[in-house]
Design a protein around this motif. Sequence first.
Motif, mmCIF file in Angstrom:
data_model
loop_
_atom_site.group_PDB
_atom_site.id
_atom_site.type_symbol
_atom_site.label_atom_id
_atom_site.label_comp_id
_atom_site.label_asym_id
_atom_site.label_seq_id
_atom_site.Cartn_x
_atom_site.Cartn_y
_atom_site.Cartn_z
ATOM 1 N N GLY A 148 0.938 -1.279 0.045
ATOM 2 C CA GLY A 148 -0.074 0.044 0.093
ATOM 3 C C GLY A 148 0.575 1.124 0.083
ATOM 4 O O GLY A 148 2.121 1.168 -0.143
ATOM 5 N N ASP A 149 0.181 2.439 0.059
ATOM 6 C CA ASP A 149 0.908 3.489 0.012
ATOM 7 C C ASP A 149 -0.394 4.820 0.547
ATOM 8 O O ASP A 149 -1.399 4.530 0.445
ATOM 9 N N THR A 150 0.417 5.611 1.471
ATOM 10 C CA THR A 150 -0.413 6.914 1.694
ATOM 11 C C THR A 150 0.027 8.140 1.410
ATOM 12 O O THR A 150 1.091 8.350 1.547
ATOM 13 N N LYS A 151 -0.777 8.882 0.839
ATOM 14 C CA LYS A 151 -0.258 10.438 0.621
ATOM 15 C C LYS A 151 -1.309 11.091 1.209
ATOM 16 O O LYS A 151 -2.384 10.874 1.440
ATOM 17 N N VAL A 152 -0.695 12.547 1.704
ATOM 18 C CA VAL A 152 -1.729 13.162 2.354
ATOM 19 C C VAL A 152 -1.497 14.570 1.531
ATOM 20 O O VAL A 152 -0.511 15.051 1.339
ATOM 21 N N VAL A 153 -2.703 15.416 1.316
ATOM 22 C CA VAL A 153 -2.714 16.746 0.800
ATOM 23 C C VAL A 153 -3.316 17.530 1.611
ATOM 24 O O VAL A 153 -4.175 17.240 2.423
ATOM 25 N N ASP A 154 -3.104 18.869 1.404
ATOM 26 C CA ASP A 154 -3.596 19.869 2.253
ATOM 27 C C ASP A 154 -5.114 20.084 2.334
ATOM 28 O O ASP A 154 -5.610 19.648 1.278
ATOM 29 N N ALA A 155 -5.672 20.493 3.347
ATOM 30 C CA ALA A 155 -7.108 20.525 3.372
ATOM 31 C C ALA A 155 -7.442 21.327 2.154
ATOM 32 O O ALA A 155 -6.878 22.698 2.230
ATOM 33 N N GLY A 156 -8.622 21.321 1.314
ATOM 34 C CA GLY A 156 -8.672 22.263 0.306
ATOM 35 C C GLY A 156 -8.354 21.613 -1.006
ATOM 36 O O GLY A 156 -8.705 21.935 -1.890
ATOM 37 N N SER A 157 -7.335 20.815 -0.954
ATOM 38 C CA SER A 157 -6.697 20.047 -2.167
ATOM 39 C C SER A 157 -7.153 18.904 -2.341
ATOM 40 O O SER A 157 -7.079 18.362 -3.363
ATOM 41 N N GLY A 158 -7.909 18.325 -1.369
ATOM 42 C CA GLY A 158 -8.317 16.767 -1.565
ATOM 43 C C GLY A 158 -9.480 16.825 -0.695
ATOM 44 O O GLY A 158 -9.967 17.590 0.173
ATOM 45 N N ASP A 159 -10.261 15.661 -0.529
ATOM 46 C CA ASP A 159 -11.562 15.514 -0.134
ATOM 47 C C ASP A 159 -11.995 14.641 0.675
ATOM 48 O O ASP A 159 -12.609 13.425 0.137
#
Lengths: 357, 357
Positions: A148-159
């Motif tokens: 697996g893999d996990t990426k985090v995007v800043d609030a407002g860039s992802g949902d």
Amino acid sequence: MVNLLPDPIEAEGWVCPAPLRDSPTIVMGHGGGGALSAELVEHLFLPAFGAAAAGAGLGDAAVVPVGGVRLAVSTDSYVVRPLFFPGGSIGELAVNGTVNDLAMAGARPLVLSTAFILAEGTALTELARVAEAMGRAAAAAGVRLVTGDTKVVDAGSGDGVFVNTTGLGVVDDGVDIRPEHARPDDVVIVSGDIGVHGVAVLSCREGLEFGTAVRSDTAPLHGLVAAMLATGADVHTLRDPTRGGVAATLNEIARAAGVGIEVTERALPIPAEVRDACGLLGLDPLYVANEGKLVAFVAPEHADRVLAAMRAHEHGRGAAVVGRCVAEHPGMVVARTGLGGTRVIDMPLGEQLPRIC
Amino acid sequence: MVNLLPDPIEAEGWVCPAPLRDSPTIVMGHGGGGALSAELVEHLFLPAFGAAAAGAGLGDAAVVPVGGVRLAVSTDSYVVRPLFFPGGSIGELAVNGTVNDLAMAGARPLVLSTAFILAEGTALTELARVAEAMGRAAAAAGVRLVTGDTKVVDAGSGDGVFVNTTGLGVVDDGVDIRPEHARPDDVVIVSGDIGVHGVAVLSCREGLEFGTAVRSDTAPLHGLVAAMLATGADVHTLRDPTRGGVAATLNEIARAAGVGIEVTERALPIPAEVRDACGLLGLDPLYVANEGKLVAFVAPEHADRVLAAMRAHEHGRGAAVVGRCVAEHPGMVVARTGLGGTRVIDMPLGEQLPRIC
């Protein structure tokens, strides 16, 4: 679509490019599984990928020979909104959806990879609930989650939570099921009630709650497919009618195989609640997504046998013959209405209900 | 983390759950490839997946036996910002990053799946440019793009272009390379200049432009690995130091193998431009992401041979011995400074530069 491309940005002095504001842009329909999706693949992705994608098609799974076995590979991202809905969540969809894409190529699903794109601020409990649903669904389907893999995007860039799963399965010797194998006189069978998943999600979507008892039909279908193949029947084509519903699936197959398809409207298994909800919302159940149903194209002499095997399986109890392939009007799907007339079932442009899976 | 879970939401009457506002939440660091990422996998994903993930580890690729071959599977999503930067784009990263995860398991990469999550309003020219970069990178790496998926999310829910690639490769007989195989006395080799990718992206990121000549080092590394293995040397462990940089990679390996690692600071190949840019920004180059470098742990008697093979390869010209494994301080990474002292190289909590790949 090479003419869409501006001059190469990698010249002598590198300049960070400004966003292209005056270009045609992505619209929701490009993700709808209909004509716009197909156009994006045929006119943008495949030409841009070039030689690296030679031989790649529009199918939901690719079959790759590796070390003496035929390996089926399928990938899907899930962006359904809301994450939880009656009968399931993005977690079940992410497992069953990819398992089903493998099953529709006649493959036995083995393993899945899981990749998450999470928005900052997503509740860990919500994520844990999604992951538990994936674990349960994978155990039920008999597939392993191996990497697996996990990426985090800043609030407002992802949902919230986007999930990608990529599945691997093995296609047994003698099995060769694809959209282009449908042929005139094939009997078209649907495995049960249609339109259920779309209505269930819609019933829960913000601003559109209208209190329905309809639950998503999300389910893994490889066991049903195995039961169908065990009859020894000539199953030419299988497809799970997700985005774009049964209408998109039939149109895809009609085009891929160069056959016409005739559907008997009265034979379509549409539950009253789905019919009512669709009436209220101005939707056509034929275009509403399913997540636990398949459409099969079977040689006419074997149709009864396949239908009986399907009805004996928990995920095929509501199986029904809904139409047949014809040599006339190749590429076109026509419905015989209850009044004895006919109407053309068009390929949807996009998806009536965005973000349904 | 089962205690994080609220009561099951699937009870008698289904109620659409409200967002959980009072729960611990995802922070950027959960996607940084450091301690927080590992914690998320160990304490949330693996327990939640349960039996379906039995045997799955923290490696970048899983090895699955299928039909007599050992198949390597690796998945990664790419969310880098901006999409284009000096030396490359999200397209090259999406291909090379997954190719490299396969290569670090000693696998020969064969095929990739590609899945796009696009925000409504994304320019088609921008998408075509990304896809062309993927096609070129795949052709250069000798991998085929065999299947794909596109989802579209409404503007405001997504952020332009997210790309997932999942790769399949074959691990040849006799090859068994993993983090836990590093052992005391192993020589630690880095394949070239470090910190380059992170600084290149940063140089282009909105609000942080500071005009640098540094270009991303994105490159496929399976050819370099093949050259190293062709020497017949005992290569115990390979890893590409992406998110979290060389520091995160060394810490992961020290923990996985239960060895200590000693790094000689002066031996680290850090270009002057990277050192300057890092100085300006308060970053440590050891923690900055690379996309075309690897770290190798090699039996001491074979180190010269491997180093020579690396230096003869286009992607290993700057290869250098930077340290060694020791039996002391297992799980800990220590740097010998230029002044003769030592300092501990900690596992980063998250990532200094979010969304670097």
